[in-house]
Design a protein around this motif. Structure first.
Motif, PDB file in Angstrom:
ATOM      1  N   ALA A  18       0.818  -1.214   0.000  1.00  0.00           N
ATOM      2  CA  ALA A  18       0.000   0.000   0.000  1.00  0.00           C
ATOM      3  C   ALA A  18       0.852   1.265   0.000  1.00  0.00           C
ATOM      4  N   GLN A  19       2.040   1.202   0.612  1.00  0.00           N
ATOM      5  CA  GLN A  19       2.902   2.391   0.674  1.00  0.00           C
ATOM      6  C   GLN A  19       3.276   2.897  -0.720  1.00  0.00           C
ATOM      7  N   PHE A  20       3.458   1.969  -1.673  1.00  0.00           N
ATOM      8  CA  PHE A  20       3.880   2.376  -3.001  1.00  0.00           C
ATOM      9  C   PHE A  20       2.729   2.998  -3.791  1.00  0.00           C
ATOM     10  N   VAL A  21       1.518   2.484  -3.589  1.00  0.00           N
ATOM     11  CA  VAL A  21       0.341   3.114  -4.196  1.00  0.00           C
ATOM     12  C   VAL A  21       0.156   4.507  -3.612  1.00  0.00           C
ATOM     13  N   ARG A  22       0.373   4.650  -2.326  1.00  0.00           N
ATOM     14  CA  ARG A  22       0.202   5.946  -1.662  1.00  0.00           C
ATOM     15  C   ARG A  22       1.238   6.963  -2.157  1.00  0.00           C
ATOM     16  N   ILE A  23       2.465   6.528  -2.321  1.00  0.00           N
ATOM     17  CA  ILE A  23       3.514   7.448  -2.798  1.00  0.00           C
ATOM     18  C   ILE A  23       3.112   8.057  -4.134  1.00  0.00           C
ATOM     19  N   LEU A  24       2.589   7.219  -5.032  1.00  0.00           N
ATOM     20  CA  LEU A  24       2.238   7.700  -6.373  1.00  0.00           C
ATOM     21  C   LEU A  24       0.917   8.456  -6.408  1.00  0.00           C
ATOM     22  N   GLY A  25       0.018   8.144  -5.496  1.00  0.00           N
ATOM     23  CA  GLY A  25      -1.345   8.653  -5.626  1.00  0.00           C
ATOM     24  C   GLY A  25      -1.826   9.597  -4.554  1.00  0.00           C
ATOM     25  N   LYS A  26      -0.941  10.129  -3.719  1.00  0.00           N
ATOM     26  CA  LYS A  26      -1.372  10.940  -2.572  1.00  0.00           C
ATOM     27  C   LYS A  26      -1.627  12.400  -2.969  1.00  0.00           C
ATOM     28  N   GLY A  27      -2.529  12.584  -3.915  1.00  0.00           N
ATOM     29  CA  GLY A  27      -2.958  13.934  -4.267  1.00  0.00           C
ATOM     30  C   GLY A  27      -1.915  14.739  -5.034  1.00  0.00           C
ATOM     31  N   LYS A  28      -2.331  15.912  -5.516  1.00  0.00           N
ATOM     32  CA  LYS A  28      -1.454  16.741  -6.332  1.00  0.00           C
ATOM     33  C   LYS A  28      -0.213  17.207  -5.574  1.00  0.00           C
ATOM     34  N   ARG A  29      -0.357  17.488  -4.301  1.00  0.00           N
ATOM     35  CA  ARG A  29       0.771  18.014  -3.525  1.00  0.00           C
ATOM     36  C   ARG A  29       1.555  16.917  -2.822  1.00  0.00           C
ATOM     37  N   GLY A  30       0.892  15.818  -2.495  1.00  0.00           N
ATOM     38  CA  GLY A  30       1.562  14.782  -1.716  1.00  0.00           C
ATOM     39  C   GLY A  30       2.214  13.695  -2.544  1.00  0.00           C
ATOM     40  N   ALA A  31       1.766  13.538  -3.788  1.00  0.00           N
ATOM     41  CA  ALA A  31       2.286  12.452  -4.612  1.00  0.00           C
ATOM     42  C   ALA A  31       3.685  12.773  -5.127  1.00  0.00           C
ATOM     43  N   ARG A  32       4.459  11.713  -5.367  1.00  0.00           N
ATOM     44  CA  ARG A  32       5.787  11.865  -5.963  1.00  0.00           C
ATOM     45  C   ARG A  32       6.144  10.568  -6.672  1.00  0.00           C
ATOM     46  N   GLY A  33       7.231  10.580  -7.382  1.00  0.00           N
ATOM     47  CA  GLY A  33       7.707   9.358  -8.005  1.00  0.00           C
ATOM     48  C   GLY A  33       8.451   8.484  -7.011  1.00  0.00           C
ATOM     49  N   LEU A  34       8.711   7.257  -7.404  1.00  0.00           N
ATOM     50  CA  LEU A  34       9.486   6.343  -6.575  1.00  0.00           C
ATOM     51  C   LEU A  34      10.971   6.579  -6.798  1.00  0.00           C
ATOM     52  N   HIS A  65      -0.154   7.497 -15.589  1.00  0.00           N
ATOM     53  CA  HIS A  65      -0.586   8.902 -15.556  1.00  0.00           C
ATOM     54  C   HIS A  65       0.592   9.825 -15.260  1.00  0.00           C
ATOM     55  N   LYS A  66       1.441   9.415 -14.340  1.00  0.00           N
ATOM     56  CA  LYS A  66       2.581  10.248 -13.953  1.00  0.00           C
ATOM     57  C   LYS A  66       3.679  10.242 -15.017  1.00  0.00           C
ATOM     58  N   GLU A  67       3.860   9.109 -15.676  1.00  0.00           N
ATOM     59  CA  GLU A  67       4.941   8.791 -16.615  1.00  0.00           C
ATOM     60  C   GLU A  67       6.191   8.357 -15.842  1.00  0.00           C
ATOM     61  N   GLU A  68       6.787   7.275 -16.326  1.00  0.00           N
ATOM     62  CA  GLU A  68       7.894   6.638 -15.624  1.00  0.00           C
ATOM     63  C   GLU A  68       9.148   7.511 -15.644  1.00  0.00           C
TER      64      GLU A  68
END
Length: 333
Positions: A18-34, A65-68
């Motif tokens: 779940a942590q990896f889904v959260r990293i990518l999907g935590k909103g416009k301000r909270g999300a980031r790449g791995l 959506h983010k692009e790798e």
């Protein structure tokens, strides 16, 4: 009397993925790449099948959506390489073929055959037909006498016998093949289509990559650099490793940890008219020398030259060698 589900009175444990889904999907301000290590760990869990289907779909589409990033592609590749049970085989070219052709026949297959006849060892791999109206490598293997190898032992034998082998992705990375096959379920191409080009599973001297969408070429080049690989990335015709002679081509190269760029001018002053239909018999006719056709001959010669450029030859020498190889080919097929 109605039976109700019991109340949830204890907080369930969070799934490790779940942590990896959260990293990518935590909103416009909270999300980031791995980062690279996170990507390696996440792909490791995917390959070890320690992820729920809902998490897999969410993860792939958030990445799409983010692009790798180069770091993500490098980490994913490291996770796969750590799990490959492949023997140490000498391979000159890693040749991923995942896109299929729709405007022109796959002339790159004749280029690969010609290189193999001249001692260049080539591993081709692909993920099967996935889009209607395209012609895929898998559909032409028997027709062009390219060995289909279902395990690494067969690959070793084919490389020893004729310097070329095709190994389906599903045989050596079935979890990645499953992710590719989700295309028709999710409605979008997953990042695994991109990742497959970087994998270079046998550590070939040079990995050839074709990325059709603008901006991705430099990302793939950087991922290969991070992995310490030698690679050339182009915008190949239809997404396959085939130089389009009607257009200028930019080569994104990396070797010994250093990036390089090279411009190849168009080989034809006027664009060729695309064929009305794709007739595989035309491939055989060109190989046998039964007909002359400007577009395929320019395309396959420049693709041979591209491969030789990846193995260290300067451009002009690569083209001259390509012409020599093509003229001396064994025309039986």
């Amino acid at each position: 009397m109605t039976d109700y589900a019991p109340l949830i009175t204890e907080t369930p444990e969070e799934h490790p993925f779940a942590q990896f889904v959260r990293i990518l999907g935590k909103g416009k301000r909270g999300a980031r790449g791995l980062n690279r290590e996170e990507a390696r760990e996440a792909m490791g869990m995917l390959l070890d099948e320690k992820v729920e289907d809902t998490q897999l779909g969410a993860f792939l589409m958030l990445l799409r959506h983010k692009e790798e990033s180069p770091e993500e592609l490098a980490g994913f590749t490291e996770a796969l390489r750590e799990r490959l049970d492949a023997p140490p085989l000498r391979v000159d070219l890693d040749w991923p073929t995942y896109a299929g052709k729709k405007r022109h026949l796959p002339w790159y297959l004749l280029a690969a055959k010609c290189l193999a006849q001249n001692g260049v060892k080539i591993l081709m791999h692909g993920g099967g037909a996935h889009t209607a109206g395209r012609l895929y490598t898998e559909q032409l293997l028997e027709f062009l006498q390219i060995p289909l190898c279902r395990n690494w032992q067969a690959v070793e034998q084919a490389l020893a016998a004729g310097n070329i082998a095709f190994a389906p992705l599903g045989d050596w990375a079935p979890q990645l093949q499953r992710m590719i096959d989700l295309r028709n379920t999710l409605g979008l191409r997953s990042p695994i289509h991109s990742l497959a080009r970087v994998l270079n599973p046998l550590g070939a001297r040079c990995g050839l990559q074709s990325i059709f969408h603008p901006g991705y070429q430099a990302v793939h080049r950087e991922a290969s650099r991070l992995l310490g690989d030698t690679a050339i990335v182009i915008k190949g015709d239809g997404g396959e490793i085939e130089v389009n002679p009607d257009s200028a081509n930019h080569l994104y190269g990396t070797a010994n940890g250093e990036n390089w760029d090279e411009e190849w001018p168009a080989l034809s002053e006027q664009r060729h008219v695309k064929p009305a239909s794709l007739e595989p018999e035309h491939l055989r006719a060109i190989w046998r020398g039964e007909i002359e056709d400007s577009y395929p001959q320019l395309a396959l010669l420049s693709t041979i030259a591209l491969a030789l450029r990846g193995l260290g030859m300067p451009r002009e020498q690569a083209f001259e060698q390509a012409r020599i190889y093509w003229a001396a080919r064994n025309k039986s097929i």
